[in-house]
Design a protein around this motif. Structure first.
Motif, PDB file in Angstrom:
ATOM      1  N   CYS A   8       0.835  -1.211   0.000  1.00  0.00           N
ATOM      2  CA  CYS A   8       0.000   0.000   0.000  1.00  0.00           C
ATOM      3  C   CYS A   8       0.865   1.254   0.000  1.00  0.00           C
ATOM      4  O   CYS A   8       0.565   2.228  -0.693  1.00  0.00           O
ATOM      5  N   PHE A   9       1.936   1.232   0.774  1.00  0.00           N
ATOM      6  CA  PHE A   9       2.826   2.388   0.847  1.00  0.00           C
ATOM      7  C   PHE A   9       3.487   2.640  -0.512  1.00  0.00           C
ATOM      8  O   PHE A   9       3.544   3.775  -0.981  1.00  0.00           O
ATOM      9  N   LEU A  61      -5.032  -3.813  -8.093  1.00  0.00           N
ATOM     10  CA  LEU A  61      -3.749  -3.115  -8.157  1.00  0.00           C
ATOM     11  C   LEU A  61      -2.783  -3.611  -7.094  1.00  0.00           C
ATOM     12  O   LEU A  61      -1.590  -3.745  -7.342  1.00  0.00           O
ATOM     13  N   ILE A  62      -3.272  -3.930  -5.918  1.00  0.00           N
ATOM     14  CA  ILE A  62      -2.410  -4.480  -4.857  1.00  0.00           C
ATOM     15  C   ILE A  62      -1.850  -5.820  -5.309  1.00  0.00           C
ATOM     16  O   ILE A  62      -0.653  -6.086  -5.159  1.00  0.00           O
ATOM     17  N   GLU A  63      -2.686  -6.658  -5.903  1.00  0.00           N
ATOM     18  CA  GLU A  63      -2.218  -7.968  -6.376  1.00  0.00           C
ATOM     19  C   GLU A  63      -1.170  -7.819  -7.471  1.00  0.00           C
ATOM     20  O   GLU A  63      -0.201  -8.565  -7.506  1.00  0.00           O
ATOM     21  N   ARG A  64      -1.338  -6.877  -8.367  1.00  0.00           N
ATOM     22  CA  ARG A  64      -0.342  -6.663  -9.439  1.00  0.00           C
ATOM     23  C   ARG A  64       1.007  -6.247  -8.867  1.00  0.00           C
ATOM     24  O   ARG A  64       2.038  -6.646  -9.378  1.00  0.00           O
ATOM     25  N   LEU A  65       0.991  -5.443  -7.822  1.00  0.00           N
ATOM     26  CA  LEU A  65       2.244  -4.980  -7.227  1.00  0.00           C
ATOM     27  C   LEU A  65       2.962  -6.070  -6.438  1.00  0.00           C
ATOM     28  O   LEU A  65       4.170  -5.998  -6.257  1.00  0.00           O
ATOM     29  N   THR A  66       2.225  -7.070  -5.966  1.00  0.00           N
ATOM     30  CA  THR A  66       2.853  -8.116  -5.176  1.00  0.00           C
ATOM     31  C   THR A  66       3.432  -9.233  -6.028  1.00  0.00           C
ATOM     32  O   THR A  66       4.113 -10.103  -5.517  1.00  0.00           O
ATOM     33  N   LYS A  67       3.180  -9.243  -7.304  1.00  0.00           N
ATOM     34  CA  LYS A  67       3.697 -10.294  -8.187  1.00  0.00           C
ATOM     35  C   LYS A  67       5.123 -10.034  -8.591  1.00  0.00           C
ATOM     36  O   LYS A  67       5.640  -9.018  -8.673  1.00  0.00           O
TER      37      LYS A  67
END
Length: 67
Positions: A8-9, A61-67
């Motif tokens: 999130c940050f 969007l959170i899921e895309r950033l964690t991949k």
């Protein structure tokens, strides 16, 4: 800590037009709220988020950033 807070940050840093505020910037903002310059400000939601509040966030969007 909060699960996935780092995601999130990072997202807020990317999506906020002005970026995330530093601790010093936050302190300066609070000092300004206690000054006479804001004595006529009433019943307002004053954001200090670099513009993030106008962009929002989604689980996708959170899921895309964690991949």
């Amino acid at each position: 800590g909060i699960s996935r807070f780092d995601v999130c940050f990072d997202y807020a840093q990317m999506m906020s037009p002005l970026g995330n505020a530093s601790g010093e910037d936050c302190a300066n903002y609070i000092v300004s709220l206690f000054s006479d310059y804001t004595r006529m400000v009433t019943m307002q939601n004053l954001m200090h988020d670099g513009g993030f509040s106008s962009t929002g966030i989604t689980e996708d969007l959170i899921e895309r950033l964690t991949k």
